[in-house]
Design an enzyme around this catalytic site. Structure first.
Site, PDB file in Angstrom:
ATOM      1  N   LEU A  83      11.608  -0.751   7.981  1.00  0.00           N
ATOM      2  CA  LEU A  83      11.167  -1.258   8.965  1.00  0.00           C
ATOM      3  C   LEU A  83      10.815  -2.947   8.875  1.00  0.00           C
ATOM      4  O   LEU A  83      10.459  -3.274   7.690  1.00  0.00           O
ATOM      5  CB  LEU A  83       9.838  -0.745   9.542  1.00  0.00           C
ATOM      6  N   HIS A 133      10.408   3.839  -2.550  1.00  0.00           N
ATOM      7  CA  HIS A 133       9.709   5.247  -2.296  1.00  0.00           C
ATOM      8  C   HIS A 133      10.519   6.242  -3.394  1.00  0.00           C
ATOM      9  O   HIS A 133      11.498   5.878  -3.580  1.00  0.00           O
ATOM     10  CB  HIS A 133      10.026   5.443  -0.926  1.00  0.00           C
ATOM     11  N   LYS A 145      -2.303 -10.641   5.040  1.00  0.00           N
ATOM     12  CA  LYS A 145      -1.234  -9.943   5.868  1.00  0.00           C
ATOM     13  C   LYS A 145      -1.608  -9.251   7.065  1.00  0.00           C
ATOM     14  O   LYS A 145      -2.643  -8.403   6.780  1.00  0.00           O
ATOM     15  CB  LYS A 145      -0.758  -9.017   4.960  1.00  0.00           C
ATOM     16  N   ALA A 196       9.936   4.604   5.349  1.00  0.00           N
ATOM     17  CA  ALA A 196      10.761   3.537   5.629  1.00  0.00           C
ATOM     18  C   ALA A 196      10.615   2.612   4.458  1.00  0.00           C
ATOM     19  O   ALA A 196       9.619   2.211   3.833  1.00  0.00           O
ATOM     20  CB  ALA A 196      10.435   2.721   6.731  1.00  0.00           C
ATOM     21  N   ASN A 241      -0.364  -3.188   1.138  1.00  0.00           N
ATOM     22  CA  ASN A 241      -0.246  -1.922   1.890  1.00  0.00           C
ATOM     23  C   ASN A 241      -0.491  -0.705   0.813  1.00  0.00           C
ATOM     24  O   ASN A 241       0.455   0.118   0.931  1.00  0.00           O
ATOM     25  CB  ASN A 241       0.567  -1.776   2.772  1.00  0.00           C
ATOM     26  N   HIS A 299       7.856 -11.621  -0.272  1.00  0.00           N
ATOM     27  CA  HIS A 299       7.441 -10.397   0.234  1.00  0.00           C
ATOM     28  C   HIS A 299       7.957  -9.251  -0.657  1.00  0.00           C
ATOM     29  O   HIS A 299       9.116  -8.724  -0.759  1.00  0.00           O
ATOM     30  CB  HIS A 299       8.030 -10.275   1.513  1.00  0.00           C
ATOM     31  N   LEU A 356       4.951  -3.549  -4.613  1.00  0.00           N
ATOM     32  CA  LEU A 356       4.831  -3.061  -6.210  1.00  0.00           C
ATOM     33  C   LEU A 356       4.156  -1.522  -6.351  1.00  0.00           C
ATOM     34  O   LEU A 356       4.542  -1.204  -7.430  1.00  0.00           O
ATOM     35  CB  LEU A 356       4.043  -4.064  -6.962  1.00  0.00           C
ATOM     36  N   ARG A 357       3.597  -1.221  -5.166  1.00  0.00           N
ATOM     37  CA  ARG A 357       2.701   0.021  -5.318  1.00  0.00           C
ATOM     38  C   ARG A 357       1.662  -0.174  -6.417  1.00  0.00           C
ATOM     39  O   ARG A 357       1.296  -1.309  -6.789  1.00  0.00           O
ATOM     40  CB  ARG A 357       3.522   0.876  -5.527  1.00  0.00           C
ATOM     41  N   HIS A 400       3.713  -8.687   9.780  1.00  0.00           N
ATOM     42  CA  HIS A 400       4.999  -7.726  10.211  1.00  0.00           C
ATOM     43  C   HIS A 400       4.827  -7.619  11.712  1.00  0.00           C
ATOM     44  O   HIS A 400       3.956  -7.216  12.429  1.00  0.00           O
ATOM     45  CB  HIS A 400       4.248  -6.393   9.573  1.00  0.00           C
TER      46      HIS A 400
END
Ligand code: NCD
Ligand code: ZN
Ligand code: ZN
Length: 346
Positions: free
Chosen positions: A220, A252, A100, A264, A42, A14, A17-18, A137
């Site tokens: 989260l 982040h 996901k 988060a 995401n 999990h 990597l953005r 999630h």
């Protein structure tokens, strides 16, 4: 005396990597230690279609550091509009390893997630048919549910009904944070696994909140009370193959963490294995590290175990890790567990 521990090269089941500059900044921190990772979809906008996943995989491959041997295992972001044929084509092509599920609004970049679970029933049935696992999630998002109860309520209200209505679907409960989550996995041996993060094995909510609020521990699902951390650690060190490492390393920019409304996510990739080795040693379970980090995940996903190894070293004195990594003008703070770590990975 310097001690070493050689294990099968680990995987991260999990990982965030953005994209763009952040992808280039964080990718080497994972490829240094891990052979494969399940890449979370995401992004903004999310990775929804086969074409999206192909394009994102190409961007990851283009950002790969020189000489890295790393395989990104792609996922699709499930929406109420997901086309089962497109999903099945991506799976048949070997492009995606999982899909996901984010409940709408549950976490970072989850606005396109599922609100009405009946709308994805047909997709889930198709996934069961073709053997494509679902990563979840697991938190409800109803405003009347206390944030510390969201995982337990999700199991009762959403996950258990999904598993009963699509019994052949293989499900991975991502980043479990509670005793309830660990127990649900243990009591449902069929087609159910769970990933656990480093921060949830090391910290509880007191670490985040007592004596001042520490934004770099805010992720989260949120850190829970100590008894939950202890249950997770017991599961991770038990040798039970249904539990495996998913760091949920979620970078982040430091300014987004140290802000009025903190994003988060904990950026753990650079220190994940060192922290994990320390945590397993402190629990008297160093021999269980390889199973958790390198063997149980491939077994669940039906993939071969890595043939290479990784050697961790234990020093006499605590190791100093970088406090942040560069990312243009927006450095990213590296997770620091607030206790001495004697282990390091090359
Ligand atoms: C993740 C992120 O930043 O993308 N954040 C987090 O706190 N874990 C999203 C997620 O895994 O829920
Ligand atoms: Zn999540
Ligand atoms: Zn995540």
């Amino acid at each position: 005396m310097t001690q070493t521990l050689t294990i099968t090269r680990p995987d991260d089941w999990h990982l965030h990597l953005r994209d763009g500059a952040m992808l280039a900044a964080v990718l080497p921190e994972t490829t240094r230690h891990f052979a494969r990772a399940i890449i979370m979809p995401n992004l903004v906008p999310p990775v929804v279609t086969k074409a999206d996943a192909e394009a994102y995989k190409a961007r990851i491959e283009a950002a790969m550091p020189e000489g890295a041997r790393f395989a990104p295992l792609m996922t699709l972001y499930l929406t109420e509009e997901t086309d089962p044929d497109d999903l099945a084509a991506a799976h048949a092509a070997g492009l995606i390893s999982a899909v996901k599920l984010y409940p709408a609004g549950a976490t970072t970049n989850s606005a396109s997630g599922v609100a009405d679970f009946s709308k994805v029933q047909a997709v889930l049935e198709r996934m069961a048919e073709i053997g494509c696992p679902l990563c979840v999630h697991g938190e409800v998002t109803d405003r009347d549910i206390d944030i510390f109860d969201r995982e337990a309520v999700f199991i009762d209200r959403v996950l258990d009904p999904i598993r009963k209505s699509v019994p052949d679907l293989r499900v991975i409960m991502e980043h479990i944070t509670t005793k309830d989550g660990a127990e649900y996995v243990k009591s449902n041996p069929e087609r159910l696994g769970a990933t656990i993060t480093v921060q949830h094995l090391m910290l509880d909510r007191n670490d985040m909140l007592v004596g001042g609020m520490r934004p770099h521990y805010y992720c989260l699902p949120i850190l829970k009370r100590r008894e939950h951390r202890e249950a997770l650690l017991a599961a991770a060190t038990s040798g039970d193959t249904r539990f495996f490492l998913g760091t949920d390393s979620a970078p982040h920019p430091t300014h987004a963490k140290e802000s009025e409304c903190c994003s988060a996510g904990c950026f753990t990739a650079p220190v994940a294995l060192a922290c994990l080795a320390q945590t397993f040693e402190d629990a008297g379970a160093l021999e269980a590290l390889e199973g958790f980090a390198s063997l149980h995940g491939p077994a669940f996903y039906g993939l071969p175990v890595n043939s290479e190894t990784l050697t961790l070293t234990r020093s006499e004195t605590p190791v100093t890790f970088p406090t942040s990594i560069a990312n243009g003008a927006d450095p990213v703070t590296v997770f620091a567990p607030g206790r001495p770590i004697y282990w390091s990975a090359p």
